[in-house]
Design a protein around this motif. Sequence first.
Motif, PDB file in Angstrom:
ATOM      1  N   LEU A  23      24.403  10.372 -42.452  1.00 53.73           N
ATOM      2  CA  LEU A  23      24.975   9.371 -41.716  1.00 53.73           C
ATOM      3  C   LEU A  23      23.878   9.495 -40.298  1.00 53.73           C
ATOM      4  O   LEU A  23      23.797   8.497 -39.895  1.00 53.73           O
ATOM      5  CB  LEU A  23      25.603  10.217 -40.937  1.00 53.73           C
ATOM      6  CG  LEU A  23      26.740   9.541 -39.692  1.00 53.73           C
ATOM      7  CD1 LEU A  23      27.285   7.553 -40.416  1.00 53.73           C
ATOM      8  CD2 LEU A  23      28.012   9.883 -38.934  1.00 53.73           C
ATOM      9  N   GLU A  26      20.997   7.390 -40.709  1.00 48.74           N
ATOM     10  CA  GLU A  26      21.219   6.329 -40.714  1.00 48.74           C
ATOM     11  C   GLU A  26      21.469   5.431 -39.313  1.00 48.74           C
ATOM     12  O   GLU A  26      20.743   4.120 -38.819  1.00 48.74           O
ATOM     13  CB  GLU A  26      22.295   5.610 -42.150  1.00 48.74           C
ATOM     14  CG  GLU A  26      22.412   5.978 -43.475  1.00 48.74           C
ATOM     15  CD  GLU A  26      20.693   5.192 -44.011  1.00 48.74           C
ATOM     16  OE1 GLU A  26      20.611   3.934 -43.502  1.00 48.74           O
ATOM     17  OE2 GLU A  26      20.763   4.972 -44.790  1.00 48.74           O
ATOM     18  N   LYS A 111      33.647   1.661 -44.989  1.00 48.10           N
ATOM     19  CA  LYS A 111      32.673   1.941 -45.456  1.00 48.10           C
ATOM     20  C   LYS A 111      33.183   2.906 -46.633  1.00 48.10           C
ATOM     21  O   LYS A 111      31.654   3.045 -46.621  1.00 48.10           O
ATOM     22  CB  LYS A 111      32.368   2.802 -43.649  1.00 48.10           C
ATOM     23  CG  LYS A 111      33.401   4.215 -43.591  1.00 48.10           C
ATOM     24  CD  LYS A 111      32.697   5.402 -42.965  1.00 48.10           C
ATOM     25  CE  LYS A 111      33.842   6.702 -42.676  1.00 48.10           C
ATOM     26  NZ  LYS A 111      33.034   7.609 -43.949  1.00 48.10           N
ATOM     27  N   LEU A 255      25.992   0.038 -40.899  1.00 47.51           N
ATOM     28  CA  LEU A 255      26.243   1.508 -41.143  1.00 47.51           C
ATOM     29  C   LEU A 255      27.561   1.014 -42.858  1.00 47.51           C
ATOM     30  O   LEU A 255      27.608   1.545 -43.062  1.00 47.51           O
ATOM     31  CB  LEU A 255      27.247   2.313 -40.168  1.00 47.51           C
ATOM     32  CG  LEU A 255      26.612   2.984 -39.524  1.00 47.51           C
ATOM     33  CD1 LEU A 255      27.169   3.847 -38.679  1.00 47.51           C
ATOM     34  CD2 LEU A 255      25.461   3.939 -40.283  1.00 47.51           C
ATOM     35  N   THR A 260      23.284   0.374 -47.446  1.00 49.73           N
ATOM     36  CA  THR A 260      23.118   1.602 -45.884  1.00 49.73           C
ATOM     37  C   THR A 260      24.796   2.579 -46.970  1.00 49.73           C
ATOM     38  O   THR A 260      23.856   3.420 -47.402  1.00 49.73           O
ATOM     39  CB  THR A 260      23.642   1.329 -44.852  1.00 49.73           C
ATOM     40  OG1 THR A 260      22.452   0.235 -43.996  1.00 49.73           O
ATOM     41  CG2 THR A 260      24.381   2.345 -44.333  1.00 49.73           C
TER      42      THR A 260
END
Length: 326
Positions: A23, A26, A111, A255, A260
């Motif tokens: 994370l 990114e 997500k 994200l 991603t």
Amino acid sequence: MIDLSGSVNVIYSPSGETELARLAAEVDTWSRATGVPVTLTRLSDHKDGLVAHLSATDTATTIVQVTPDVLVNLTQAKLLAAPPDDVVDPAVRACLGAAFEVDGRLWAVPKDYSLISLYRLDGQTQSTPTFMNPVYERIAPFLFAHGGGTVLDGGGGPDSRLGNLEGVRRLQSLLRAGDLVFPQTHGHHNTVAAARSGLARSALEGPWLRQEVPLAWSEESVRPLTGGDTTLALCGGWAATVGTSEAGWDLVRWLTAPDTLDRLAAGGGPRPAHRAPDHSGYRLLRPTAGARTAIWAWQSLIGRLPEDPPELLAAALSVSSTQELT
């Protein structure tokens, strides 16, 4: 054109170090590309403490990692802004049902989702009983496999009661037969401890178990255990605070983009919510709340679940409104 005059705050929940490193990478990539500074904050109490934290701090342009069960409190406190229409892919939005909705409005962008799978010790042909955490995420596959669910995943109400009833009956039959056991107290760490000590020969857990019990576990589909074909049990997302700038929403887009999510999912991490495993299309999501909200119907039943009337439990899970969960 992205407004580069401000910065973005990111609040995320505790998780594995590998996932957190990915994370951070990114976020750093996006920050370098846009020139927008980003501050990362790890919040240990990501349920009740999230409202208190956001209420007590300057939350301008803050994006927050959430699960569906915390959204009611966040929206009631008027802390969140609804995502612009272009932030959520229409095909993904069509799959979400009531997840991430409050009062019919979407408040977060999905997500990931976690696949709850059956893990067995390598080389063990007889591996029962299965060690199962008595939290909702582990019970959900039994409900979904038979067409049940809760209002928090769009599956609540009278129509889900029959599916919930069959799922509860399947779960009870395994408990009575000794093929499935609960630990004394619920929590992921109990499963890890049981795996390491040899108490558990198999476990119903998420993909992170492989990282915590290295070289000990092989993954199998949970389908034979639940009696169905689904293992989906939990979905997370990104929400944003009131006043979030275009830069903040652009980071949410980054994200939650398919590429991603594929990078974040590498090596057993949370799986991307957007695409089917063969990338042929969009998987029908069935995200649910986490343990904090939906476990209310089960928490007092640990230890006597096999004997409770399945009709009572199915009815408790088949509520029509989130207000019935409070």
